[in-house]
Scaffold this active site. Structure first.
Site, PDB file in Angstrom:
ATOM      1  N   GLU A 160      24.722  -5.920  -8.981  1.00 53.56           N
ATOM      2  CA  GLU A 160      23.150  -4.123  -9.639  1.00 53.56           C
ATOM      3  C   GLU A 160      24.819  -3.444 -10.465  1.00 53.56           C
ATOM      4  OE1 GLU A 160      21.646  -3.241  -6.074  1.00 53.56           O
ATOM      5  OE2 GLU A 160      23.257  -2.447  -5.621  1.00 53.56           O
ATOM      6  N   GLU A 319      17.251  -8.584  -3.257  1.00 55.38           N
ATOM      7  CA  GLU A 319      17.017  -7.945  -2.004  1.00 55.38           C
ATOM      8  C   GLU A 319      16.020  -6.256  -2.033  1.00 55.38           C
ATOM      9  OE1 GLU A 319      20.798  -4.462  -1.988  1.00 55.38           O
ATOM     10  OE2 GLU A 319      21.897  -6.220  -3.702  1.00 55.38           O
TER      11      GLU A 319
END
Length: 691
Positions: A160, A319
């Site tokens: 991320e 995710e």
């Protein structure tokens, strides 16, 4: 620059190709006696892929140059022998304390010059040569150690990027920003022109005079061209760091595909993910649901944008959550059925892998209340039972031939642009209540209300190959994009444009002559100024339209309409407002095509009300009643159409009756009639049929 060739993780030796299923696994948070139970539960649930080591730098390199691969070797071996593949992380996302204590110069600084100290994650600056050296050393050590491991099927590079360290204002960043500007513009005069530095005496004589957009005093206004370029630079700086990690791993393990997890959502504009997608072997995305009535629609929109960023190649949902997250003020749980429904929605939109954060819910740390595949309650829980049910559904779909299919292209493309969003975030605009990102979502939802599941396509994508295209508040339109728009419509395309589009070029310089300057000739209208719509405290807070819709946020004051254009709806207002009778929706003949212009932001409801007439005007067919708008239909098919699947999702909180064409394959919260010609899909339900 050419996009990297798409490469997908291969199954373990001797295993058939399956839909990847699993999640982040953090065995270093647990004693080793838990590991065997984890693998038992994974096998029971149908898990075949886990991401390992994402935040494990301190456990792998325990002190400078001292590595402990033993625990990681043991868990990877256990997983692999159980038939569970590993997506191995570079482990560089958060540096260990020994590194930041020895080298505090790697920590990023905010715009006031304050240091971001260790205590959470991503406390590093991407432009630090010191940090890059340590990170690449770890990447090479990981690659050398695992280059021949048969259970590692992909590299999970970083994590991320930019989630917490998107902007850094340190001296390292300043020097890198200066170099970035020199590469982009070549001369300082070109920078001055791009940033409009003649205003407020900001002219620069040399690249050394360029500084990041640091603190300039409360209530002051940063140069918009400079701020837009700093956002571009920040995305590029993080991308350059990712590329360095990627290349260090790929040099040693050239056969392993590499990815990093994006954060694509309706409002997720941290980085230019369409630009980043050129640099991964396959796209991965992290998506977390929006609580409330927009839950399914926003998820489908974000998944469609991910598919657009991936150019319809298979992508991985790296995710999502089984239930509640931990980082909102109120962390709502998922409703019954939503765990399975949400996963299948991503799958419908082109994902060939469904993963969660995380496998086992943490006992300690900042994410201990974030839901997981195995919750605090253990295997005797509804969440884990749903996890097992989803695993069985994915295996059934794989058996039926879903792998190898792609999202079937819609008739309509909704265009999204990261940089238009960045530009509309400036603090000196006609209204702070209007940004680009909300408008593509509103159009996507309104089209769904009219029975059309649109494709969300990045502005660099092939939107001009669709029957109809929506440009929703596309604030930045450069000359090349304007040329594409003209050619598309002139060749017979059908275009829908909303207010706040085509206002400025790539440097945030306003197109002169009236709005929407970049494509004014295509839409056939000219607006002289904006009419911002505010809070209603004696100011104008909305404008009604003659067709029953209502504009909020902003509207255009259209003063002329081309002879080739027709007015389809007008504004209604009190005489002193000066908007009564002015054009609100128009359609213009341009070449062999047509362009609709909506001179205000109508929101989902106003657009849904207006679209029936507009789509009919443009000759775009919508789905007939009775279930039009109640359900979201998404199709995946292979090139031969031998395997063609239809996913049907209930968008309402009422039962939805649908006709069933084909063989029901997977269903959740759905009752199929005895004749199998119809079905009742309950709220949060889904039905998948094979034609």
């Amino acid at each position: 620059m050419a996009r990297r060739e798409h490469r997908w993780p291969r199954p373990l030796a001797g295993q058939p190709e399956r839909i990847w299923y699993g999640g982040d696994y953090n065995p270093d948070q647990w004693p080793e006696e838990v590991w065997d139970d984890d693998i038992r539960l994974m096998t029971q649930a149908g898990v075949n892929l886990v991401s390992v080591g994402i935040f494990s730098w301190a456990a792998i390199e325990t002190s400078e140059g001292v590595y402990d691969f033993g625990w990681l070797d043991r868990i990877i071996d256990k997983l692999g022998r159980a038939g569970i593949a590993v997506d191995l992380a570079s482990a560089t996302s958060s540096p260990p304390m020994w590194l930041t204590q020895a080298h505090p110069e790697v920590l990023w600084k905010d715009y006031r010059g304050d240091t971001c100290w260790p205590g959470a994650r991503q406390h590093w600056r991407p432009t630090s040569p010191v940090f890059r050296g340590y990170a690449l050393k770890l990447c090479r050590a990981m690659a050398e150690h695992y280059k021949d491991n048969p259970y590692v099927v992909a590299w999970h590079v970083g994590n991320e990027y930019g989630c917490h360290n998107r902007f850094d204002y340190s001296d390292d960043a300043m020097r890198a920003f200066q170099q970035w500007c020199q590469r982009r513009y070549k001369t300082i005069d070109a920078v001055n022109d791009a940033w409009g530095t003649a205003f407020w005496a900001q002219r620069m004589n040399d690249f050394s005079e360029i500084v990041p957009p640091r603190f300039i005093g409360d209530g002051n206004f940063m140069n918009p061209g400079k701020l837009l370029d700093f956002k571009r630079f920040s995305s590029d700086a993080l991308k350059a760091f990712y590329e360095a990690e990627r290349d260090a791993l790929a040099e040693i393990t050239p056969d392993r595909p590499l990815t990093t997890n994006f954060m694509i959502s309706a409002g997720g504009t941290v980085l230019d993910y369409d630009d980043w997608a050129d640099e991964v072997d396959f796209v991965s995305n992290d998506h977390y649901f929006t609580p409330g009535e927009a839950h399914l629609d926003e998820l489908a929109y974000a998944a469609s944008l991910t598919d657009g960023v991936a150019r319809k190649d298979p992508w991985l949902l790296m995710e999502n959550s089984t239930s509640a997250v931990n980082w909102r003020p109120i962390n709502y749980r998922k409703e019954p059925g939503q765990l399975v429904r949400d996963a299948l929605a991503h799958l419908a939109m082109g994902a060939d892998g469904i993963c969660f954060f995380q496998w086992r819910q943490s006992r300690a740390g900042a994410e201990k209340f974030h839901s997981a595949m195995v919750p605090h309650a253990g295997e005797d829980s509804q969440v884990y039972r749903d996890v097992c049910a989803l695993g069985a559904d994915l295996n059934r779909l794989a058996d039926e031939g879903l792998i190898g299919t792609r999202l079937v292209r819609s008739k309509v493309a909704v265009v999204f642009d990261y940089q238009s969003q960045w530009a509309t975030e400036h603090t000196a605009t006609p209204t702070q209540e209007v940004h680009h990102w909300t408008e593509p979502l509103a159009w996507f939802r309104a089209l769904a209300d009219n029975g059309i599941t649109a494709d969300v396509v990045p502005v660099r994508g092939a939107w001009d190959e669709y029957d109809a295209v929506v440009l929703p508040a596309l604030y930045l339109i450069d000359e090349a994009t304007a040329r594409r728009v003209r050619e598309y419509v002139a060749d017979g395309g059908r275009l829908l444009v909303s207010s706040y589009s085509g206002i400025a070029d790539e440097n945030d310089h306003v197109w002169l002559g009236g709005y929407p300057g970049a494509i004014r000739d295509v839409v056939g209208v000219r607006s002289e100024e904006f009419a911002p719509l505010g809070a209603g405290d004696g100011t104008l807070d909305h404008l009604d339209l003659s067709n029953g819709a209502t504009a909020h946020g902003i509207a255009d004051v259209i003063t002329s309409v081309a002879p080739s254009a027709r007015v389809l709806a007008t504004f209604r207002s009190d005489p002193w407002v000066g908007m009564d009778g002015k054009p609100a929706i128009t359609v213009n003949d341009y070449g062999d095509g047509k362009a609709v212009y909506v001179a205000g932001l109508l929101g989902r409801e106003g657009l849904a009300l207006s679209l029936s007439e507009l789509l009919d005007e443009l000759g775009v067919e919508t789905r007939p009643e009775p279930d039009r708008g109640d359900v979201l239909r998404v199709e995946r098919a292979d090139e031969s159409d031998e395997n063609h699947f239809v996913f049907i999702f209930n968008r309402t909180h009422e039962d939805a009756m649908v006709d069933v064409e084909g063989e029901p394959i997977v269903s959740s919260l759905t009752h199929i009639t005895a004749s199998e010609h119809s079905a009742v899909i309950r709220p949060n339900g889904v039905l998948v049929v094979k034609l």
